[in-house]
Design a protein around this motif. Sequence first.
Motif, PDB file in Angstrom:
ATOM      1  N   LEU A   1      -6.312   2.963   2.609  1.00 39.39           N
ATOM      2  CA  LEU A   1      -7.110   2.251   1.606  1.00 39.39           C
ATOM      3  C   LEU A   1      -8.550   2.652   1.917  1.00 39.39           C
TER       4      LEU A   1
ATOM      5  N   ASP B   1     -16.262  -4.901  -1.041  1.00 34.88           N
ATOM      6  CA  ASP B   1     -15.544  -5.815  -1.938  1.00 34.88           C
ATOM      7  C   ASP B   1     -16.332  -6.137  -3.205  1.00 34.88           C
TER       8      ASP B   1
ATOM      9  N   ARG C   1     -10.897 -14.475  -0.110  1.00 30.57           N
ATOM     10  CA  ARG C   1     -12.289 -14.224  -0.504  1.00 30.57           C
ATOM     11  C   ARG C   1     -12.924 -15.477  -1.077  1.00 30.57           C
TER      12      ARG C   1
ATOM     13  N   HIS D   1     -15.636  -1.125   4.461  1.00 30.59           N
ATOM     14  CA  HIS D   1     -14.479  -1.152   5.370  1.00 30.59           C
ATOM     15  C   HIS D   1     -13.341  -0.317   4.785  1.00 30.59           C
TER      16      HIS D   1
ATOM     17  N   MET E   1      -8.220  -2.868  10.509  1.00 30.77           N
ATOM     18  CA  MET E   1      -9.431  -2.761   9.681  1.00 30.77           C
ATOM     19  C   MET E   1     -10.509  -1.987  10.448  1.00 30.77           C
TER      20      MET E   1
ATOM     21  N   THR F   1      -8.825   0.805   5.697  1.00 30.53           N
ATOM     22  CA  THR F   1      -7.701   0.811   6.636  1.00 30.53           C
ATOM     23  C   THR F   1      -6.949   2.128   6.483  1.00 30.53           C
TER      24      THR F   1
ATOM     25  N   SER G   1      -6.040 -11.412   3.100  1.00 28.99           N
ATOM     26  CA  SER G   1      -7.466 -11.427   2.800  1.00 28.99           C
ATOM     27  C   SER G   1      -7.749 -12.618   1.883  1.00 28.99           C
TER      28      SER G   1
ATOM     29  N   HIS H   1       0.819  -1.213   0.000  1.00 25.04           N
ATOM     30  CA  HIS H   1       0.000   0.000   0.000  1.00 25.04           C
ATOM     31  C   HIS H   1       0.849   1.257   0.000  1.00 25.04           C
TER      32      HIS H   1
ATOM     33  N   PHE I   1      -1.907  -7.735   1.845  1.00 22.87           N
ATOM     34  CA  PHE I   1      -1.738  -6.284   1.794  1.00 22.87           C
ATOM     35  C   PHE I   1      -0.628  -5.907   2.775  1.00 22.87           C
TER      36      PHE I   1
ATOM     37  N   LYS J   1       1.514  -2.929   4.565  1.00 19.90           N
ATOM     38  CA  LYS J   1       1.541  -1.488   4.868  1.00 19.90           C
ATOM     39  C   LYS J   1       2.814  -1.179   5.644  1.00 19.90           C
TER      40      LYS J   1
ATOM     41  N   HIS K   1     -14.577   1.019   1.082  1.00 18.13           N
ATOM     42  CA  HIS K   1     -15.052   0.279  -0.094  1.00 18.13           C
ATOM     43  C   HIS K   1     -15.861  -0.926   0.350  1.00 18.13           C
TER      44      HIS K   1
ATOM     45  N   TRP L   1     -10.059 -11.972   7.000  1.00 17.61           N
ATOM     46  CA  TRP L   1      -8.877 -11.092   7.068  1.00 17.61           C
ATOM     47  C   TRP L   1      -8.099 -11.428   8.330  1.00 17.61           C
TER      48      TRP L   1
ATOM     49  N   ARG M   1       3.050  -3.911   8.447  1.00 17.52           N
ATOM     50  CA  ARG M   1       1.759  -4.540   8.782  1.00 17.52           C
ATOM     51  C   ARG M   1       1.284  -5.309   7.581  1.00 17.52           C
TER      52      ARG M   1
HETATM   53  O1  LIG Z   1      -5.404  -4.997   4.483  1.00 17.87           O
HETATM   54  C1  LIG Z   1      -5.879  -3.894   4.205  1.00 17.87           C
HETATM   55  O2  LIG Z   1      -5.292  -2.860   4.511  1.00 17.87           O
HETATM   56  C2  LIG Z   1      -7.171  -3.768   3.475  1.00 17.87           C
HETATM   57  C3  LIG Z   1      -7.866  -5.057   3.242  1.00 17.87           C
HETATM   58  C4  LIG Z   1      -9.165  -4.900   2.549  1.00 17.87           C
HETATM   59  O3  LIG Z   1      -9.685  -3.854   2.378  1.00 17.87           O
HETATM   60  C5  LIG Z   1      -9.837  -6.079   2.052  1.00 17.87           C
HETATM   61  O4  LIG Z   1      -9.387  -7.202   2.319  1.00 17.87           O
HETATM   62  O5  LIG Z   1     -10.864  -5.913   1.352  1.00 17.87           O
END
Ligand SMILES: O=C(O)CCC(=O)C(=O)O
Length: 271
Positions: A121, A126, A233, A215, A154, A217, A231, A63, A111, A113, A124, A141, A227
């Motif tokens: 981020l 998903d 899905r 959500h 998160m 971050t 994730s 990120h 992700f 950071k 949004h 997550w 960090r």
């Molecule tokens: O890990 C993050 O910083 C964001 C993760 C996220 O937004 C997601 O998994 O949809």
Amino acid sequence: MFVDTKFDETVGAQLNENGVVLLKQILPDIIMTSVRDEYDALNPQLTRTDIATDRPLVVLWKHVVGEQKRIGYFDEFLSLWQLITGHIVPTLRKQLPEKTERLQLLETIIFDKPGKISNTLNWHQDVAYFPLNPNNQLAVWIPFEIVTAERGAMNYALGSHKLGMRGSTNLHTREKFDNEDRELIPEDPRSIGLDVVCMEMTPNDMLVHDGFTWHYTGPNTVEGHTRRGLSVRFITDKAVFAPRPGQGAAFTKQIALEPGQVLEGKPFPLL
Ligand SMILES: O=C(O)CCC(=O)C(=O)O
């Protein structure tokens, strides 16, 4: 292998009510240590950006503005496959039996950071980025290290999953994609009366959210501390390909279907 936790009926109730549930102390140190070690070995040498269409992806995404997504595969990240199949899927099936009869892997993203230089981020949902119909996703997550508000935890808008489909934007700038005509998530969901919670976690904890839940971050503001957030899905219904503007998730490049055809095949295994 199975996860030795007791069924807790409040897990499904919380997911229905809030659109997200935090499962505390559910993942053993031994598997999380293996995943972290394997990531640390793979990350510095992984430069691949092209996307294969014959197997599931592991997307590595830092990120930091200008960073490109890098692409890995499970045959070079075996502990991650073990985490998904031996821990995540059994936990979901045990705690959310009604929602997990069908779990189809859609995509896996890590992700990263880095401290001080990572960015936000933005809010949004998903499923706004997925060209699928129906568009029912469950996401998991898991952080690789302790996360706090200062360290890119998160944040969720509770109950936002009940408000339907929203538009997709550039996650870093909040800029609307071309031809996006769906209503956008407000800049601050509190302005429409939603509660926002920040999920502080350890790597033994696991979040589960509905694909419609909003959500975001914030940046990781702690110098010298990175960090990583994993994730995973899952699609919970048989879905057909239904493309529209603004849906650029990496897995969409693995789809070679005509609109209306069922999403299936090697990149999207049933687990
Ligand atoms: O890990 C993050 O910083 C964001 C993760 C996220 O937004 C997601 O998994 O949809």
